[in-house]
Design a protein around this motif. Structure first.
Motif, PDB file in Angstrom:
ATOM      1  N   ASP A  38     -11.013   2.501  -8.567  1.00 17.31           N
ATOM      2  CA  ASP A  38     -10.327   1.284  -8.785  1.00 17.31           C
ATOM      3  C   ASP A  38      -8.479   1.322  -8.949  1.00 17.31           C
ATOM      4  O   ASP A  38      -8.364   0.962  -7.670  1.00 17.31           O
ATOM      5  CB  ASP A  38     -11.186   0.916  -9.982  1.00 17.31           C
ATOM      6  N   VAL A  39      -8.633   2.453  -8.854  1.00 19.23           N
ATOM      7  CA  VAL A  39      -7.575   2.931  -9.334  1.00 19.23           C
ATOM      8  C   VAL A  39      -6.337   3.029  -7.409  1.00 19.23           C
ATOM      9  O   VAL A  39      -5.423   3.298  -7.316  1.00 19.23           O
ATOM     10  CB  VAL A  39      -7.030   3.854 -10.135  1.00 19.23           C
ATOM     11  N   VAL A  40      -7.330   4.343  -7.044  1.00 22.75           N
ATOM     12  CA  VAL A  40      -6.217   5.473  -5.842  1.00 22.75           C
ATOM     13  C   VAL A  40      -6.638   3.651  -4.852  1.00 22.75           C
ATOM     14  O   VAL A  40      -6.133   3.692  -3.694  1.00 22.75           O
ATOM     15  CB  VAL A  40      -6.994   6.221  -5.355  1.00 22.75           C
ATOM     16  N   THR A  41      -7.518   3.025  -4.870  1.00 19.99           N
ATOM     17  CA  THR A  41      -7.729   1.490  -3.823  1.00 19.99           C
ATOM     18  C   THR A  41      -6.173   0.097  -4.207  1.00 19.99           C
ATOM     19  O   THR A  41      -6.157   0.000  -3.057  1.00 19.99           O
ATOM     20  CB  THR A  41      -9.019   0.854  -3.802  1.00 19.99           C
ATOM     21  N   ALA A  42      -6.526   0.503  -5.473  1.00 23.41           N
ATOM     22  CA  ALA A  42      -5.125  -0.109  -5.900  1.00 23.41           C
ATOM     23  C   ALA A  42      -3.579   0.085  -5.027  1.00 23.41           C
ATOM     24  O   ALA A  42      -2.994  -0.591  -4.388  1.00 23.41           O
ATOM     25  CB  ALA A  42      -5.149  -0.521  -7.502  1.00 23.41           C
ATOM     26  N   GLY A  43      -4.055   1.350  -5.499  1.00 28.87           N
ATOM     27  CA  GLY A  43      -2.513   2.108  -4.658  1.00 28.87           C
ATOM     28  C   GLY A  43      -2.307   1.885  -3.131  1.00 28.87           C
ATOM     29  O   GLY A  43      -1.245   1.838  -2.992  1.00 28.87           O
ATOM     30  N   GLN A  44      -3.586   2.665  -3.300  1.00 28.86           N
ATOM     31  CA  GLN A  44      -4.024   1.962  -1.229  1.00 28.86           C
ATOM     32  C   GLN A  44      -3.627   0.686  -0.494  1.00 28.86           C
ATOM     33  O   GLN A  44      -3.100   0.307   0.092  1.00 28.86           O
ATOM     34  CB  GLN A  44      -4.863   2.522  -0.141  1.00 28.86           C
ATOM     35  N   ARG A  45      -3.783   0.219  -1.393  1.00 29.76           N
ATOM     36  CA  ARG A  45      -3.948  -1.776  -1.163  1.00 29.76           C
ATOM     37  C   ARG A  45      -2.558  -1.856  -1.075  1.00 29.76           C
ATOM     38  O   ARG A  45      -2.092  -3.034  -0.665  1.00 29.76           O
ATOM     39  CB  ARG A  45      -4.882  -2.390  -2.044  1.00 29.76           C
ATOM     40  N   ASP A  46      -1.137  -1.662  -1.952  1.00 33.02           N
ATOM     41  CA  ASP A  46      -0.834  -2.276  -2.690  1.00 33.02           C
ATOM     42  C   ASP A  46       0.871  -1.174  -1.281  1.00 33.02           C
ATOM     43  O   ASP A  46       1.938  -1.066  -1.619  1.00 33.02           O
ATOM     44  CB  ASP A  46       0.113  -2.226  -3.975  1.00 33.02           C
ATOM     45  N   GLN A 306      19.707 -15.760  -5.728  1.00 33.25           N
ATOM     46  CA  GLN A 306      20.841 -15.126  -5.462  1.00 33.25           C
ATOM     47  C   GLN A 306      20.808 -13.458  -4.685  1.00 33.25           C
ATOM     48  O   GLN A 306      21.709 -13.709  -4.014  1.00 33.25           O
ATOM     49  CB  GLN A 306      22.423 -13.848  -6.579  1.00 33.25           C
ATOM     50  N   GLY A 307      19.783 -14.403  -4.465  1.00 37.13           N
ATOM     51  CA  GLY A 307      19.235 -12.981  -2.775  1.00 37.13           C
ATOM     52  C   GLY A 307      18.616 -11.962  -3.645  1.00 37.13           C
ATOM     53  O   GLY A 307      18.554 -10.803  -2.926  1.00 37.13           O
ATOM     54  N   ALA A 308      18.388 -11.603  -4.547  1.00 29.35           N
ATOM     55  CA  ALA A 308      18.738  -9.660  -4.659  1.00 29.35           C
ATOM     56  C   ALA A 308      16.645  -9.848  -5.199  1.00 29.35           C
ATOM     57  O   ALA A 308      16.027 -11.270  -5.005  1.00 29.35           O
ATOM     58  CB  ALA A 308      18.769  -9.752  -6.791  1.00 29.35           C
ATOM     59  N   ARG A 309      15.827  -8.629  -5.557  1.00 29.66           N
ATOM     60  CA  ARG A 309      14.303  -8.940  -5.472  1.00 29.66           C
ATOM     61  C   ARG A 309      14.231  -8.376  -7.198  1.00 29.66           C
ATOM     62  O   ARG A 309      14.506  -7.471  -6.987  1.00 29.66           O
ATOM     63  CB  ARG A 309      14.274  -7.499  -4.870  1.00 29.66           C
ATOM     64  N   LEU A 310      13.104  -8.298  -6.846  1.00 23.55           N
ATOM     65  CA  LEU A 310      12.100  -8.525  -8.970  1.00 23.55           C
ATOM     66  C   LEU A 310      11.579  -6.736  -7.742  1.00 23.55           C
ATOM     67  O   LEU A 310      11.125  -6.387  -7.282  1.00 23.55           O
ATOM     68  CB  LEU A 310      11.328  -9.100  -8.944  1.00 23.55           C
ATOM     69  N   PRO A 311      11.621  -6.296  -9.029  1.00 26.08           N
ATOM     70  CA  PRO A 311      11.053  -5.249  -8.912  1.00 26.08           C
ATOM     71  C   PRO A 311       8.821  -5.608  -8.294  1.00 26.08           C
ATOM     72  O   PRO A 311       8.663  -6.480  -9.058  1.00 26.08           O
ATOM     73  CB  PRO A 311      10.802  -3.928 -10.309  1.00 26.08           C
ATOM     74  N   SER A 312       8.448  -5.045  -7.480  1.00 25.45           N
ATOM     75  CA  SER A 312       7.285  -4.366  -7.221  1.00 25.45           C
ATOM     76  C   SER A 312       6.673  -6.097  -5.965  1.00 25.45           C
ATOM     77  O   SER A 312       5.529  -5.856  -5.844  1.00 25.45           O
ATOM     78  CB  SER A 312       5.999  -5.156  -8.620  1.00 25.45           C
ATOM     79  N   GLN A 313       8.318  -6.591  -5.765  1.00 23.81           N
ATOM     80  CA  GLN A 313       7.491  -7.933  -4.450  1.00 23.81           C
ATOM     81  C   GLN A 313       7.297  -6.982  -3.750  1.00 23.81           C
ATOM     82  O   GLN A 313       6.418  -7.997  -3.181  1.00 23.81           O
ATOM     83  CB  GLN A 313       8.547  -8.845  -4.951  1.00 23.81           C
ATOM     84  N   ARG A 314       7.944  -5.951  -3.136  1.00 19.85           N
ATOM     85  CA  ARG A 314       7.389  -5.349  -2.088  1.00 19.85           C
ATOM     86  C   ARG A 314       6.073  -5.074  -2.009  1.00 19.85           C
ATOM     87  O   ARG A 314       4.601  -5.289  -1.507  1.00 19.85           O
ATOM     88  CB  ARG A 314       8.079  -4.126  -1.558  1.00 19.85           C
ATOM     89  N   ARG A 315       5.587  -4.524  -2.983  1.00 22.85           N
ATOM     90  CA  ARG A 315       3.984  -3.903  -3.198  1.00 22.85           C
ATOM     91  C   ARG A 315       3.261  -5.718  -3.104  1.00 22.85           C
ATOM     92  O   ARG A 315       2.306  -5.637  -2.735  1.00 22.85           O
ATOM     93  CB  ARG A 315       4.083  -3.286  -4.654  1.00 22.85           C
ATOM     94  N   PHE A 316       3.656  -6.371  -4.002  1.00 23.46           N
ATOM     95  CA  PHE A 316       2.901  -7.370  -3.643  1.00 23.46           C
ATOM     96  C   PHE A 316       2.843  -8.425  -2.602  1.00 23.46           C
ATOM     97  O   PHE A 316       1.216  -8.513  -2.149  1.00 23.46           O
ATOM     98  CB  PHE A 316       3.201  -8.768  -5.004  1.00 23.46           C
TER      99      PHE A 316
END
Length: 342
Positions: A38-46, A306-316
């Motif tokens: 579950d954990v390593v699949t989530a990492g690869q998926r994201d 204002q154009g800033a990015r929230l953490p994890s947006q790239r991952r999502f």
């Protein structure tokens, strides 16, 4: 089939099946194999490559050392209305967290704030999958853990003393991805330096020093005899010390120095503890849940407007692509993982 980037693309279910089969082939019990898959699949998926299928190479190596258990059943100790501890019994941490998080969430919903101490575990994963387990239940959460002593302290330090010592935080958001950050207190994750080494690429300045304490961009020099650096100078060094204490002696477990010493040069996964804290906004607030949620969302809107990015947006965003287009796996890594089934 490979795509234009040289990656194999598989459905999420196929990635999980591959990881599960590798772990079962390596001798893991079904519950452990499923939890780790579950954990390593989530990492690869994201698209968190350093915490995806690549970790199977390290996990199977650690299993071959004979120190980690692939079959131990986690033992739960219900200590107080607000504290639960789980003894992982020298196994990897995902199953211990899975078992303990059920008790943690129930306690947090009952008393407002609760802690989970995981002891005697081998920890290899990112912390955000654990945090997202709790935010999905409407809870805010924090997690932290030491590792091996790979990082030198700021201010004249010359020897590895801290682990990469990650910490993570999550805030639940209705009908959307949670607010989550997860970062090492080192300038980069150990796995990122290893991926640069495997690819033959230099690391950015400020990530590490060589055996003599000289700044270097050579990942080999950092990994073999050198040391990693904390982020933010004295601030990262202080946070790293805090994590050593809270997720080590506070919960009766090892520091990163202890973990590396216990490894004895085998190159296995760090062995120590983990601290997870869950908060119930419904119980800790003054009863205006809707207003509290609106204030939190106003804060997030003020950041992104204002154009800033929230953490994890790239991952999502990577998660959404993977679910639509398949999970990308670098071809060399795919063949290395497949070879673990031989």
């Amino acid at each position: 089939m490979t795509d234009e980037s040289g990656c194999v693309r598989l459905p999420v279910e196929a990635v999980h099946d591959l990881a599960f089969r590798v772990l079962r082939h390596a001798g893991m019990s079904e519950p452990h194999a499923r939890a780790i898959a579950d954990v390593v699949t989530a990492g690869q998926r994201d698209d968190c490559q350093s915490h995806g299928l690549y970790r199977l190479l390290i996990i199977t190596h650690t299993l071959r050392q004979g120190t980690v258990s692939g079959t131990a059943t986690p033992v739960v100790h219900d200590r107080t209305p607000a504290v639960v501890a789980v003894d992982a019994c020298s196994a990897f941490s995902p199953l211990a967290f899975e078992v303990g998080s059920r008790h943690l969430a129930e306690k947090a919903r009952t008393v407002g704030i609760a802690a989970l101490a995981i002891n005697n575990c081998y920890h290899f994963s990112a912390l955000w999958p654990e945090i997202e387990t709790l935010t999905a239940q409407g809870l805010a959460a924090m997690a932290m853990t030491p590792s091996h002593a790979w990082v030198t302290p700021f201010g004249g330090g010359t020897r590895p003393t801290f682990g990469t010592n990650p910490m993570a935080f999550g805030w639940p958001r209705p009908d959307r991805f949670p607010y989550v950050f997860d970062f090492a207190t080192s300038a980069a994750a150990r796995g990122e330096i290893e991926l640069h080494r495997r690819a033959g690429r230099p690391i950015p300045p400020g990530w590490g020093v060589d055996h003599a304490g000289h700044p270097t961009t050579d990942p080999d020099a950092v990994i073999n005899g050198g040391s990693m650096l904390t982020f933010g100078g004295h601030k990262g060094s202080a946070l790293s010390t805090m994590i050593e204490l809270l997720a080590g002696p506070l919960i009766g477990d090892l520091t990163s120095l202890d973990s590396l010493e216990r490894d004895g040069g085998a190159g296995g996964t760090p062995f120590h503890g983990e601290l997870v804290i869950a908060f119930s906004p419904a119980l800790l607030g003054l009863g205006d849940t809707q207003g509290d949620t609106q204030r939190a969302e106003r804060l997030f809107d003020a950041i992104v407007d204002q154009g800033a990015r929230l953490p994890s947006q790239r991952r999502f965003a990577a998660r959404e692509r993977s679910l639509k287009e398949g999970v990308p796996i670098p071809l060399d890594l795919y063949h290395e993982v497949k070879a673990l089934l031989d």
